[in-house]
Design a protein around this motif. Structure first.
Motif, mmCIF file in Angstrom:
data_model
loop_
_atom_site.group_PDB
_atom_site.id
_atom_site.type_symbol
_atom_site.label_atom_id
_atom_site.label_comp_id
_atom_site.label_asym_id
_atom_site.label_seq_id
_atom_site.Cartn_x
_atom_site.Cartn_y
_atom_site.Cartn_z
ATOM 1 N N VAL A 1 47.806 44.036 -34.226
ATOM 2 C CA VAL A 1 48.760 42.719 -33.832
ATOM 3 C C VAL A 1 49.020 41.900 -32.715
ATOM 4 O O VAL A 1 48.741 41.193 -32.151
ATOM 5 N N ALA A 2 48.124 43.096 -31.391
ATOM 6 C CA ALA A 2 48.720 42.967 -30.077
ATOM 7 C C ALA A 2 47.456 42.193 -29.805
ATOM 8 O O ALA A 2 47.188 41.004 -28.682
ATOM 9 N N TYR A 3 45.895 42.643 -30.440
ATOM 10 C CA TYR A 3 44.697 41.852 -30.262
ATOM 11 C C TYR A 3 44.657 40.276 -29.970
ATOM 12 O O TYR A 3 44.287 39.703 -29.658
ATOM 13 N N ASN A 4 45.397 40.221 -32.043
ATOM 14 C CA ASN A 4 45.480 38.979 -32.474
ATOM 15 C C ASN A 4 46.609 37.979 -31.678
ATOM 16 O O ASN A 4 46.296 36.914 -31.303
ATOM 17 N N TYR A 5 47.684 38.647 -31.211
ATOM 18 C CA TYR A 5 48.810 38.621 -30.416
ATOM 19 C C TYR A 5 48.062 37.546 -28.847
ATOM 20 O O TYR A 5 48.414 36.874 -28.931
ATOM 21 N N GLY A 6 47.293 38.241 -28.277
ATOM 22 C CA GLY A 6 46.631 37.796 -27.021
ATOM 23 C C GLY A 6 45.588 36.147 -27.527
ATOM 24 O O GLY A 6 45.339 36.496 -26.434
ATOM 25 N N ALA A 7 44.902 37.185 -28.890
ATOM 26 C CA ALA A 7 44.002 35.749 -28.829
ATOM 27 C C ALA A 7 44.654 35.017 -29.226
ATOM 28 O O ALA A 7 44.085 33.845 -30.197
ATOM 29 N N ARG A 8 45.624 34.558 -29.621
ATOM 30 C CA ARG A 8 46.296 33.495 -30.154
ATOM 31 C C ARG A 8 45.901 32.997 -31.728
ATOM 32 O O ARG A 8 45.819 32.295 -31.969
ATOM 33 N N GLN A 9 46.420 33.881 -32.464
ATOM 34 C CA GLN A 9 45.994 33.824 -33.908
ATOM 35 C C GLN A 9 46.439 34.723 -34.717
ATOM 36 O O GLN A 9 47.212 35.665 -35.377
ATOM 37 N N PRO A 10 47.825 33.962 -34.672
ATOM 38 C CA PRO A 10 49.138 34.077 -35.632
ATOM 39 C C PRO A 10 48.520 33.894 -37.194
ATOM 40 O O PRO A 10 49.318 34.928 -38.012
ATOM 41 N N LYS A 11 47.721 33.633 -38.205
ATOM 42 C CA LYS A 11 47.519 33.839 -38.873
ATOM 43 C C LYS A 11 46.972 35.463 -39.730
ATOM 44 O O LYS A 11 46.982 36.134 -40.133
ATOM 45 N N ARG A 12 46.086 35.698 -38.945
ATOM 46 C CA ARG A 12 45.319 37.599 -38.148
ATOM 47 C C ARG A 12 46.930 38.106 -38.503
ATOM 48 O O ARG A 12 46.888 39.581 -38.754
ATOM 49 N N ILE A 13 48.061 38.243 -37.604
ATOM 50 C CA ILE A 13 49.111 39.079 -36.885
ATOM 51 C C ILE A 13 49.315 38.991 -38.857
ATOM 52 O O ILE A 13 50.454 39.558 -38.576
ATOM 53 N N ILE A 14 50.225 37.630 -39.720
ATOM 54 C CA ILE A 14 50.834 37.689 -40.798
ATOM 55 C C ILE A 14 49.502 38.374 -41.524
ATOM 56 O O ILE A 14 50.480 39.432 -42.420
ATOM 57 N N LYS A 15 48.775 37.772 -41.100
ATOM 58 C CA LYS A 15 47.884 39.374 -42.662
ATOM 59 C C LYS A 15 47.852 40.341 -42.329
ATOM 60 O O LYS A 15 48.011 41.612 -43.298
ATOM 61 N N THR A 16 48.015 40.911 -41.030
ATOM 62 C CA THR A 16 47.969 42.151 -40.326
ATOM 63 C C THR A 16 48.912 43.150 -41.497
ATOM 64 O O THR A 16 49.489 44.227 -41.683
ATOM 65 N N LEU A 17 50.463 42.295 -40.373
ATOM 66 C CA LEU A 17 51.200 42.965 -41.190
ATOM 67 C C LEU A 17 51.897 43.071 -42.512
ATOM 68 O O LEU A 17 52.287 43.570 -43.370
ATOM 69 N N LYS A 18 50.710 41.997 -43.010
ATOM 70 C CA LYS A 18 51.126 42.516 -44.737
ATOM 71 C C LYS A 18 50.655 43.656 -45.311
ATOM 72 O O LYS A 18 50.937 43.923 -46.313
ATOM 73 N N CYS A 19 48.813 43.560 -44.748
ATOM 74 C CA CYS A 19 48.498 44.787 -45.135
ATOM 75 C C CYS A 19 49.188 45.351 -44.833
ATOM 76 O O CYS A 19 48.875 46.572 -45.741
ATOM 77 N N ALA A 20 49.162 46.243 -43.383
ATOM 78 C CA ALA A 20 50.316 47.231 -43.377
ATOM 79 C C ALA A 20 51.538 47.410 -43.806
ATOM 80 O O ALA A 20 52.058 48.653 -44.814
#
Length: 236
Positions: free
Chosen positions: A144-163
């Protein structure tokens, strides 16, 4: 590894060879009955083995990180953001230890050692499911931190759903095991005169306390997002 080894060594060191023999488990070697001291020794051995494995794996398999004194120069600009995420984690882990200490002080006020023993057994059994949960938590924080830095909100949401889904599955498994097999779990750690009372109290405790497992999965899995986004105080 530390948690599993602790669970394996607990009955061995607490009950000893003779105590296990009373339960029908016969060992080819002798271990004295150490009771409370045995539980402490099992914990220390589990943590030492886990620490040694972590060091060995990093030195042999983690070629991206080089360990040497020259790399350990403190830098304020790096330490500050690390602490902003790390301190909340420290506080949360410390709260668990303080809670454990306070609960034992309360249980020691009752007649006999059965309530304290039940709580100790529950705490160890619970860690068998919480350790994977914290592993999922730590992995999701990095992604999540990596994708927050990369400005990729969709990946953040996907990661949180998987977690979240993974965490819920782990804790639902724990809930199922605690609800269906509490007698078996308590029987592993009990023998002697207080065995019946310990198992009876433990079965009731495991079935009640495990009802929070799905809630713990949600809280821990989603709470990780605050640490990853650099606002760790919300996690705390």
């Amino acid at each position: 590894t530390g948690a599993v080894l602790n669970i394996i060594l607990d009955p061995l060191f607490i009950l000893g060879t003779e105590g296990l023999a009373e339960m029908g488990i016969h060992l080819p070697f002798y271990v004295p009955r150490m009771e409370v001291a045995g539980a402490a020794i099992a914990t220390v051995i589990g943590q030492w083995v886990a620490a040694i494995m972590a060091i060995i794996f990093n030195l042999t398999a983690n070629h991206d990180v080089q360990f040497a004194a020259k790399y350990l120069k403190p830098r304020k600009d790096i330490i500050k953001p690390i602490l902003s995420v790390g301190v909340p984690s420290m506080i949360m882990m410390a709260i668990g230890s303080v809670m454990n200490f306070c609960m034992n002080k309360i249980f020691m006020g009752f007649d006999g050692q059965t309530p304290a023993a039940v709580f100790g057994i529950y705490f160890r059994l619970q860690s068998f499911f919480l350790m994977p949960l914290f592993g999922i938590n730590n992995a999701s924080i990095s992604i999540v931190a990596y994708n927050y830095g990369a400005r990729q909100p969709k990946r953040i949401i996907k990661t949180l759903k998987c977690a979240l889904c993974s965490a819920v599955v782990v804790m639902l498994t724990g809930l199922t095991v605690f609800q269906i097999f509490p007698e078996v779990l308590m029987g592993i750690f009990s023998s002697g005169e207080e065995s019946t009372a310990l198992v009876r109290m433990g079965v009731k405790a495991l079935r009640i306390v495990s009802l929070h497992f799905p809630l713990a999965a949600i809280g821990i899995a989603l709470g990780a997002s605050f640490q990853a986004l650099g606002i760790g105080i919300y996690s705390t």
